[in-house]
Design a protein around this motif. Structure first.
Motif, PDB file in Angstrom:
ATOM      1  N   ASN A   3       0.857  -1.171   0.000  1.00  0.00           N
ATOM      2  CA  ASN A   3       0.000   0.000   0.000  1.00  0.00           C
ATOM      3  C   ASN A   3       0.899   1.228   0.000  1.00  0.00           C
ATOM      4  N   ILE A   4       0.901   1.960  -1.081  1.00  0.00           N
ATOM      5  CA  ILE A   4       1.825   3.081  -1.251  1.00  0.00           C
ATOM      6  C   ILE A   4       1.162   4.373  -0.775  1.00  0.00           C
ATOM      7  N   VAL A   5       1.681   4.932   0.303  1.00  0.00           N
ATOM      8  CA  VAL A   5       1.163   6.202   0.821  1.00  0.00           C
ATOM      9  C   VAL A   5       1.818   7.320   0.018  1.00  0.00           C
ATOM     10  N   THR A   6       1.098   7.835  -0.961  1.00  0.00           N
ATOM     11  CA  THR A   6       1.703   8.836  -1.843  1.00  0.00           C
ATOM     12  C   THR A   6       1.792  10.204  -1.182  1.00  0.00           C
ATOM     13  N   THR A   7       0.943  10.455  -0.175  1.00  0.00           N
ATOM     14  CA  THR A   7       0.950  11.727   0.536  1.00  0.00           C
ATOM     15  C   THR A   7       0.098  11.599   1.795  1.00  0.00           C
ATOM     16  N   ILE A  65       3.643   1.699   3.002  1.00  0.00           N
ATOM     17  CA  ILE A  65       4.938   2.379   2.939  1.00  0.00           C
ATOM     18  C   ILE A  65       4.777   3.722   2.245  1.00  0.00           C
ATOM     19  N   ASP A  66       5.375   4.776   2.840  1.00  0.00           N
ATOM     20  CA  ASP A  66       5.280   6.086   2.196  1.00  0.00           C
ATOM     21  C   ASP A  66       6.502   6.318   1.319  1.00  0.00           C
ATOM     22  N   LEU A  67       6.566   7.465   0.682  1.00  0.00           N
ATOM     23  CA  LEU A  67       7.622   7.725  -0.304  1.00  0.00           C
ATOM     24  C   LEU A  67       8.986   7.953   0.322  1.00  0.00           C
ATOM     25  N   ASP A  68       9.037   8.035   1.651  1.00  0.00           N
ATOM     26  CA  ASP A  68      10.321   8.127   2.343  1.00  0.00           C
ATOM     27  C   ASP A  68      10.702   6.798   2.980  1.00  0.00           C
ATOM     28  N   GLY A  69       9.917   5.767   2.725  1.00  0.00           N
ATOM     29  CA  GLY A  69      10.254   4.446   3.232  1.00  0.00           C
ATOM     30  C   GLY A  69       9.672   4.108   4.583  1.00  0.00           C
ATOM     31  N   ASN A  70       8.927   5.011   5.231  1.00  0.00           N
ATOM     32  CA  ASN A  70       8.310   4.704   6.517  1.00  0.00           C
ATOM     33  C   ASN A  70       7.264   3.597   6.337  1.00  0.00           C
ATOM     34  N   LEU A 126       2.632  -8.609  -8.050  1.00  0.00           N
ATOM     35  CA  LEU A 126       2.785  -7.391  -7.273  1.00  0.00           C
ATOM     36  C   LEU A 126       1.442  -6.665  -7.237  1.00  0.00           C
ATOM     37  N   TYR A 127       0.947  -6.443  -6.026  1.00  0.00           N
ATOM     38  CA  TYR A 127      -0.292  -5.704  -5.820  1.00  0.00           C
ATOM     39  C   TYR A 127       0.072  -4.335  -5.249  1.00  0.00           C
ATOM     40  N   LEU A 128      -0.329  -3.278  -5.944  1.00  0.00           N
ATOM     41  CA  LEU A 128      -0.081  -1.921  -5.470  1.00  0.00           C
ATOM     42  C   LEU A 128      -1.411  -1.230  -5.213  1.00  0.00           C
ATOM     43  N   ASN A 129      -1.597  -0.781  -3.987  1.00  0.00           N
ATOM     44  CA  ASN A 129      -2.769   0.018  -3.645  1.00  0.00           C
ATOM     45  C   ASN A 129      -2.281   1.409  -3.261  1.00  0.00           C
ATOM     46  N   TYR A 130      -2.709   2.410  -4.006  1.00  0.00           N
ATOM     47  CA  TYR A 130      -2.275   3.780  -3.743  1.00  0.00           C
ATOM     48  C   TYR A 130      -3.196   4.394  -2.698  1.00  0.00           C
ATOM     49  N   PHE A 131      -2.574   4.881  -1.612  1.00  0.00           N
ATOM     50  CA  PHE A 131      -3.275   5.238  -0.388  1.00  0.00           C
ATOM     51  C   PHE A 131      -2.849   6.642   0.028  1.00  0.00           C
ATOM     52  N   GLY A 132      -3.529   7.213   1.003  1.00  0.00           N
ATOM     53  CA  GLY A 132      -3.161   8.524   1.504  1.00  0.00           C
ATOM     54  C   GLY A 132      -3.524   8.676   2.971  1.00  0.00           C
ATOM     55  N   GLY A 133      -3.789   9.933   3.403  1.00  0.00           N
ATOM     56  CA  GLY A 133      -4.159  11.112   2.669  1.00  0.00           C
ATOM     57  C   GLY A 133      -5.060  10.791   1.482  1.00  0.00           C
ATOM     58  N   GLU A 134      -5.096  11.751   0.588  1.00  0.00           N
ATOM     59  CA  GLU A 134      -5.756  11.536  -0.691  1.00  0.00           C
ATOM     60  C   GLU A 134      -4.665  11.310  -1.732  1.00  0.00           C
ATOM     61  N   PRO A 135      -4.495  10.051  -2.184  1.00  0.00           N
ATOM     62  CA  PRO A 135      -3.349   9.711  -3.031  1.00  0.00           C
ATOM     63  C   PRO A 135      -3.288  10.488  -4.335  1.00  0.00           C
TER      64      PRO A 135
END
Length: 406
Positions: free
Chosen positions: A88-92, A322-327, A136-145
């Motif tokens: 789950n990619i936290v884009t913001t 995981i967010d864009l800084d790796g957290n 590979l499963y990618l779910n774009y998450f946020g915030g509002e991604p």
């Protein structure tokens, strides 16, 4: 390897009496039968000599292996599964709405320092190689991604032809204008989850846009834009004790193009904002009330039973946020909380090791709801100190089968 033992009734069976008839359903196999004019105890004492024994074996209601031992083995295999990498990619952490119930208002990590996706892609590639993942499963998450839509499109384009990719955006739907939808579809994103919080009035109150426009109108417009590209859409409807009475009105307020679309499915999500001693009872009552409204009004939404597992929290390897800084976070409800960060990229900390070394209670392995729960929901434990939810599952499953199946 299953250990052969004497035949016995499955631990996943539930036994109900309805007007003198015995109703049996098996949770693990979604099987159900009715035995007329039969008492529960009589059946339990005589099932091995019944003429329909073979049928019950085929339905998984009578077994000849140790289900408890198999549950323990399966639990470990699920925790350590590496075949399908689900990120789950936290884009913001930013959002264009100002929802009162948002759990990400607080001690969030610093704004993204990384202006490129290079390090994240390198990390994902390492995971794919290390795990030998087949998909590979990618779910774009946020915030509002979609506030960071360019990153969504870049990352999806990178993997679309490199792996067996399944991607989805979890969004409030308000940024799905024609331009953004075109970008997303061109990058290969075909699946979208969009949440509705009630009818138009309630949705606008609970999910207000910061610019004071109607979030309902923008969301409906976004869904229609997606339909032009035949995207797969799940509309999640949040219900609680305050808005469940307007459940029918939600569907009356949606355009026919949305209601009748073969590309849209509706998902019911009971959410109770105020925790307390009657939390699960309220949650159960909301669920049953919504089910009855669905049935009585023939609404285009499936009546589905609750299921909490498996989830990313019960995974040691293949699923996390995981967010864009790796957290890294284990659970969507943890996103934005610094205290729940499990590390950055491969550098994991005690939060991670405490989670993966978590022991579930021995009695969980012998519970008929094991695969629906797998030791309990971590979010429910943290937020309301609920360790076991068997009574909640049991009451809902019994109601469902007695009223909608038998």
């Amino acid at each position: 390897m299953r250990n052969c033992i004497d035949y016995k009734l499955s631990i996943f069976n539930r036994y109900l009496n309805k007007n003198g008839d015995l109703c049996i359903y098996n949770i693990n196999n979604n099987a159900a039968i009715i035995i007329e004019n039969t008492a529960i105890e009589y059946f339990k004492n005589n099932y091995l000599v019944r003429d329909d024994l073979k049928e019950m074996m085929e339905l998984g209601m009578v077994v000849n292996y140790d289900e408890i031992a198999e549950n323990e083995t399966n639990h470990q295999s699920i925790i350590m599964d590496t075949k399908n990498l689900m990120l789950n990619i936290v884009t913001t952490y930013k959002c264009n709405c100002n929802c009162a119930y948002c759990f990400e208002k607080g001690n969030i990590p610093a704004k993204h320092q990384n202006n490129s996706l290079d390090k994240l892609i390198e990390y994902i590639n390492q995971l794919l190689k290390k795990c030998g993942s087949e998909s590979l499963y990618l779910n774009y998450f946020g915030g509002e991604p979609l506030i960071n839509i360019d990153k969504v499109c870049l990352l999806n384009k990178y993997y679309i032809n490199r792996v067996n990719l399944y991607s989805q955006v979890t969004t409030n739907g308000t940024l799905l204008n024609a331009t953004n939808v075109k970008k997303l579809v061109a990058s290969g994103v075909k699946r979208y989850q969009i949440t509705i919080d009630g009818d138009r009035t309630t949705h606008n109150i609970r999910r207000p846009l910061k610019n004071n426009e109607s979030s309902w109108d923008r969301t409906v417009e976004g869904i229609i834009n997606l339909l032009d590209y035949e995207a797969d859409i799940t509309i999640r409807i949040n219900v609680d004790e305050n808005n469940v009475n307007e459940f029918k009105e939600i569907f009356l307020g949606l355009p026919d193009k949305i209601i009748n679309s073969k590309n849209i499915s509706f998902d019911l999500m009971p959410v109770i904002g105020q925790k307390g001693t009657n939390y699960l009872e309220k949650k159960k009552e909301v669920m049953i009330k919504a089910w009855n409204i669905i049935k009585d009004n023939d609404l285009p939404i499936s009546i589905t039973l609750p299921k909490f597992a498996p989830c990313s929290y019960s995974s040691a390897v293949n699923a996390f946020y995981i967010d864009l800084d790796g957290n890294i976070y284990a659970c969507g409800s943890h996103v934005g909380d610094k205290s729940k960060v499990e590390g950055s990229y491969s550098d994991r900390n005690d939060v991670y090791y405490n989670r993966i070394n978590r022991k579930i209670m021995d009695k969980c392995y012998s519970c008929e709801f094991f695969y629906e729960c797998m030791g309990g929901c971590n979010y429910e434990l943290e937020s309301n100190n609920i360790i076991c939810q068997k009574d909640y599952f049991q009451s809902l499953y019994d109601y469902y089968y007695l009223n909608y199946i038998f």
